[in-house]
Motif scaffolding. Structure first.
Motif, PDB file in Angstrom:
ATOM      1  N   VAL A 195      25.208  41.261  40.907  1.00 45.33           N
ATOM      2  CA  VAL A 195      26.556  41.596  40.527  1.00 45.33           C
ATOM      3  C   VAL A 195      27.305  40.003  41.142  1.00 45.33           C
ATOM      4  CG1 VAL A 195      28.542  42.444  42.279  1.00 45.33           C
ATOM      5  CG2 VAL A 195      27.170  44.415  42.114  1.00 45.33           C
ATOM      6  N   ALA A 196      28.230  39.642  40.287  1.00 41.80           N
ATOM      7  CA  ALA A 196      29.149  38.835  40.189  1.00 41.80           C
ATOM      8  C   ALA A 196      30.133  38.771  39.852  1.00 41.80           C
ATOM      9  CB  ALA A 196      28.128  37.247  39.457  1.00 41.80           C
ATOM     10  N   VAL A 197      31.040  37.711  40.180  1.00 41.54           N
ATOM     11  CA  VAL A 197      32.671  37.934  40.615  1.00 41.54           C
ATOM     12  C   VAL A 197      32.869  36.341  40.133  1.00 41.54           C
ATOM     13  CG1 VAL A 197      34.738  38.049  41.378  1.00 41.54           C
ATOM     14  CG2 VAL A 197      32.764  39.577  42.074  1.00 41.54           C
ATOM     15  N   ALA A 198      33.857  36.310  38.985  1.00 40.24           N
ATOM     16  CA  ALA A 198      34.647  35.349  38.741  1.00 40.24           C
ATOM     17  C   ALA A 198      35.731  35.156  38.993  1.00 40.24           C
ATOM     18  CB  ALA A 198      33.730  35.322  37.079  1.00 40.24           C
ATOM     19  N   ALA A 199      35.962  34.518  39.421  1.00 36.53           N
ATOM     20  CA  ALA A 199      37.721  34.570  40.383  1.00 36.53           C
ATOM     21  C   ALA A 199      38.011  32.913  40.104  1.00 36.53           C
ATOM     22  CB  ALA A 199      37.294  34.428  41.534  1.00 36.53           C
ATOM     23  N   ALA A 200      39.590  32.792  39.185  1.00 36.10           N
ATOM     24  CA  ALA A 200      40.114  31.932  39.102  1.00 36.10           C
ATOM     25  C   ALA A 200      42.027  32.680  39.807  1.00 36.10           C
ATOM     26  CB  ALA A 200      40.084  31.031  37.762  1.00 36.10           C
ATOM     27  N   ALA A 201      42.411  31.345  40.705  1.00 35.23           N
ATOM     28  CA  ALA A 201      43.555  31.380  40.852  1.00 35.23           C
ATOM     29  C   ALA A 201      44.598  30.560  40.589  1.00 35.23           C
ATOM     30  CB  ALA A 201      43.685  32.278  42.806  1.00 35.23           C
ATOM     31  N   ARG A 202      45.300  30.220  40.997  1.00 33.44           N
ATOM     32  CA  ARG A 202      46.611  29.353  41.173  1.00 33.44           C
ATOM     33  C   ARG A 202      47.444  29.724  41.926  1.00 33.44           C
ATOM     34  NH1 ARG A 202      50.403  29.691  36.061  1.00 33.44           N
ATOM     35  NH2 ARG A 202      50.881  31.384  37.229  1.00 33.44           N
ATOM     36  N   VAL A 203      47.740  28.979  42.796  1.00 30.61           N
ATOM     37  CA  VAL A 203      48.468  28.450  44.146  1.00 30.61           C
ATOM     38  C   VAL A 203      49.536  27.416  44.351  1.00 30.61           C
ATOM     39  CG1 VAL A 203      48.664  29.024  46.652  1.00 30.61           C
ATOM     40  CG2 VAL A 203      47.295  29.012  45.384  1.00 30.61           C
ATOM     41  N   SER A 204      51.288  28.462  44.205  1.00 23.12           N
ATOM     42  CA  SER A 204      52.074  27.000  44.168  1.00 23.12           C
ATOM     43  C   SER A 204      53.328  27.606  45.624  1.00 23.12           C
ATOM     44  CB  SER A 204      53.356  27.370  43.104  1.00 23.12           C
ATOM     45  OG  SER A 204      52.421  27.367  41.791  1.00 23.12           O
ATOM     46  N   ASP A 205      53.507  26.492  46.831  1.00 25.38           N
ATOM     47  CA  ASP A 205      53.717  27.047  47.526  1.00 25.38           C
ATOM     48  C   ASP A 205      53.494  28.014  49.004  1.00 25.38           C
ATOM     49  OD1 ASP A 205      55.712  24.149  47.012  1.00 25.38           O
ATOM     50  OD2 ASP A 205      56.926  26.390  46.357  1.00 25.38           O
ATOM     51  N   GLY A 206      52.118  27.432  48.544  1.00 21.43           N
ATOM     52  CA  GLY A 206      51.731  28.604  49.375  1.00 21.43           C
ATOM     53  C   GLY A 206      51.413  30.524  49.142  1.00 21.43           C
ATOM     54  N   THR A 207      51.934  30.753  48.041  1.00 24.74           N
ATOM     55  CA  THR A 207      51.949  32.040  47.097  1.00 24.74           C
ATOM     56  C   THR A 207      51.216  31.558  45.625  1.00 24.74           C
ATOM     57  OG1 THR A 207      53.993  32.272  47.921  1.00 24.74           O
ATOM     58  CG2 THR A 207      53.407  33.940  45.764  1.00 24.74           C
ATOM     59  N   VAL A 208      50.184  32.801  46.072  1.00 26.90           N
ATOM     60  CA  VAL A 208      49.227  32.887  44.518  1.00 26.90           C
ATOM     61  C   VAL A 208      49.657  33.585  43.657  1.00 26.90           C
ATOM     62  CG1 VAL A 208      47.429  34.084  43.485  1.00 26.90           C
ATOM     63  CG2 VAL A 208      47.680  33.598  45.743  1.00 26.90           C
ATOM     64  N   THR A 209      50.171  32.542  42.466  1.00 32.95           N
ATOM     65  CA  THR A 209      51.287  33.109  41.444  1.00 32.95           C
ATOM     66  C   THR A 209      50.436  33.324  39.684  1.00 32.95           C
ATOM     67  OG1 THR A 209      51.090  29.898  40.923  1.00 32.95           O
ATOM     68  CG2 THR A 209      53.108  31.435  41.900  1.00 32.95           C
ATOM     69  N   GLY A 210      49.060  33.257  40.436  1.00 31.08           N
ATOM     70  CA  GLY A 210      47.991  33.607  39.205  1.00 31.08           C
ATOM     71  C   GLY A 210      47.271  34.081  39.581  1.00 31.08           C
ATOM     72  N   ALA A 211      46.208  35.135  39.363  1.00 31.67           N
ATOM     73  CA  ALA A 211      45.148  35.899  39.256  1.00 31.67           C
ATOM     74  C   ALA A 211      44.027  35.475  38.159  1.00 31.67           C
ATOM     75  CB  ALA A 211      44.806  36.144  40.581  1.00 31.67           C
ATOM     76  N   ARG A 212      42.787  35.434  37.736  1.00 33.81           N
ATOM     77  CA  ARG A 212      41.909  36.112  37.272  1.00 33.81           C
ATOM     78  C   ARG A 212      40.580  37.021  37.998  1.00 33.81           C
ATOM     79  NH1 ARG A 212      43.408  33.638  32.481  1.00 33.81           N
ATOM     80  NH2 ARG A 212      45.789  33.296  32.153  1.00 33.81           N
ATOM     81  N   VAL A 213      40.076  37.810  37.608  1.00 32.66           N
ATOM     82  CA  VAL A 213      39.138  37.906  38.295  1.00 32.66           C
ATOM     83  C   VAL A 213      38.326  39.168  37.411  1.00 32.66           C
ATOM     84  CG1 VAL A 213      38.055  39.198  40.706  1.00 32.66           C
ATOM     85  CG2 VAL A 213      40.879  37.969  40.744  1.00 32.66           C
ATOM     86  N   ALA A 214      36.629  38.586  36.907  1.00 29.53           N
ATOM     87  CA  ALA A 214      36.296  39.368  36.635  1.00 29.53           C
ATOM     88  C   ALA A 214      34.173  39.380  36.743  1.00 29.53           C
ATOM     89  CB  ALA A 214      35.818  38.925  35.002  1.00 29.53           C
ATOM     90  N   LEU A 215      33.847  40.865  36.586  1.00 31.69           N
ATOM     91  CA  LEU A 215      32.657  41.499  37.295  1.00 31.69           C
ATOM     92  C   LEU A 215      32.078  41.169  36.625  1.00 31.69           C
ATOM     93  CD1 LEU A 215      33.953  44.280  39.674  1.00 31.69           C
ATOM     94  CD2 LEU A 215      34.455  42.038  40.146  1.00 31.69           C
ATOM     95  N   THR A 216      30.930  41.076  37.258  1.00 29.91           N
ATOM     96  CA  THR A 216      29.418  40.980  35.918  1.00 29.91           C
ATOM     97  C   THR A 216      28.215  42.555  37.089  1.00 29.91           C
ATOM     98  OG1 THR A 216      29.179  38.944  35.667  1.00 29.91           O
ATOM     99  CG2 THR A 216      26.940  39.566  35.859  1.00 29.91           C
ATOM    100  N   ASN A 217      27.739  42.843  35.833  1.00 36.26           N
ATOM    101  CA  ASN A 217      26.599  43.682  36.289  1.00 36.26           C
ATOM    102  C   ASN A 217      27.795  45.063  36.713  1.00 36.26           C
ATOM    103  OD1 ASN A 217      24.457  45.143  35.124  1.00 36.26           O
ATOM    104  ND2 ASN A 217      23.066  43.986  37.137  1.00 36.26           N
ATOM    105  N   MET A 218      28.567  45.765  36.158  1.00 33.28           N
ATOM    106  CA  MET A 218      29.433  46.514  37.583  1.00 33.28           C
ATOM    107  C   MET A 218      29.986  47.406  35.915  1.00 33.28           C
ATOM    108  SD  MET A 218      29.882  45.892  40.305  1.00 33.28           S
ATOM    109  CE  MET A 218      31.268  47.380  40.591  1.00 33.28           C
ATOM    110  N   GLY A 219      29.112  47.583  34.693  1.00 34.88           N
ATOM    111  CA  GLY A 219      29.330  48.361  33.865  1.00 34.88           C
ATOM    112  C   GLY A 219      28.790  47.780  32.979  1.00 34.88           C
ATOM    113  N   SER A 220      28.653  48.406  31.437  1.00 35.77           N
ATOM    114  CA  SER A 220      28.280  48.649  29.920  1.00 35.77           C
ATOM    115  C   SER A 220      28.548  46.983  29.499  1.00 35.77           C
ATOM    116  CB  SER A 220      28.193  49.206  29.309  1.00 35.77           C
ATOM    117  OG  SER A 220      28.729  49.900  29.259  1.00 35.77           O
TER     118      SER A 220
END
Length: 284
Positions: A195-220
């Motif tokens: 399994v692998a996880v690709a994650a990206a996030a944007r933080v502004s003033d201590g708050t998460v304002t954007g998130a991108r997450v995708a998974l490897t080998n958790m489906g076809s």
């Protein structure tokens, strides 16, 4: 073993490559870095009548700043992506995943386009491309079309690429200033991800304002972890908030069961690795 006989061409332009591929019929195959194709040729698990070698098509290499996005040639190698300044500045998640793939020899030969067109659900580059909302540029006899990554991966080793089309470029929207982390679990170094996880996030003033997450080998195909993204955006960039969001990582997935891991273990890994990846991406 020795491959079955085949014809070979090495065009110098995309136009010549498309013409050769279309003229080769259904049994023609494209040779990029060859890290996936050459082993199956030697074992005679594939027997193409024609190989179209893209190694001379220089217009398919390199990374170009294209305004709001990066335009990456499909023949750019994993090593190229890992070391590229533009990728590091605007799409670091892609560079991190490329640097985690296989071993140095493979990274110097394997290509972005080859990895995406091969569409192995355990491969390292499809999930980051999906997480980044990339668009794949495909060229065939009928012209050029752009396919969102969410529509490109269809099933195991199956994509939306037509038999007479080439994947020429990948357009990656810039995520300048976002944090990124690629977490990969495998039993031995240089092997496919359990399994692998690709994650990206944007933080502004201590708050998460954007998130991108995708998974490897958790489906076809690679899987976008939408539940995790929804749970994290708007929350404080803390370890506690990340843990709550990461608990949803396995939602909507269909992990395989094989000799490396059963489905339940993969679901557990997805949650653990998502927590680790997001912790790094948000700086918690």
């Amino acid at each position: 073993m020795i491959p079955a006989p085949f014809d070979y061409v090495a065009p110098a332009t995309v136009e010549q490559a498309v013409r050769a591929l279309a003229g080769g019929g259904e049994d023609a195959r494209v040779l990029a870095g060859g890290q996936s194709l050459l082993p199956v040729l030697r074992m005679r698990l594939a027997a193409p009548t024609l190989l179209v070698d893209l190694s001379r098509v220089t217009e398919l290499t390199g990374v170009r700043d294209d305004g709001d996005s990066l335009l990456i040639g499909a023949m750019s190698t994993h090593h190229d992506l890992h070391r590229d300044r533009l990728v590091a500045g605007h799409a670091p998640l892609l560079g991190l995943a490329a640097g985690a793939a296989a071993d140095p020899q493979v990274r110097h030969r394997g290509t972005l386009g080859g990895a995406l067109a091969h569409a192995d659900p355990a491969g390292d580059l499809p999930a980051p491309v999906l997480a980044l909302d990339a668009v794949l540029v495909c060229t065939g006899p009928g012209g050029t079309r752009e396919v969102p990554a969410a529509e490109f991966f269809v099933d195991h080793f199956t994509t939306a690429l037509a038999p007479d089309e080439l994947l020429t470029h990948v357009r990656v929207p810039k995520l300048t200033g976002w944090g990124a982390r690629y977490e990969k679990f495998n039993r031995m170094a240089q092997t496919w991800s359990i399994v692998a996880v690709a994650a990206a996030a944007r933080v502004s003033d201590g708050t998460v304002t954007g998130a991108r997450v995708a998974l490897t080998n958790m489906g076809s195909t690679p899987v976008r972890a939408r539940g995790v993204e929804e749970a994290l955006v708007g929350q404080p960039a803390t370890a506690a908030a990340v843990a709550v969001a990461a608990a949803r990582a396995a939602e909507g997935t269909d992990p395989p069961a094989d000799r490396d891991a059963d489905a339940g273990y993969r679901a557990h890994l997805a949650r653990v690795l998502t927590r680790r990846a997001l912790t790094g991406a948000v700086g918690a």
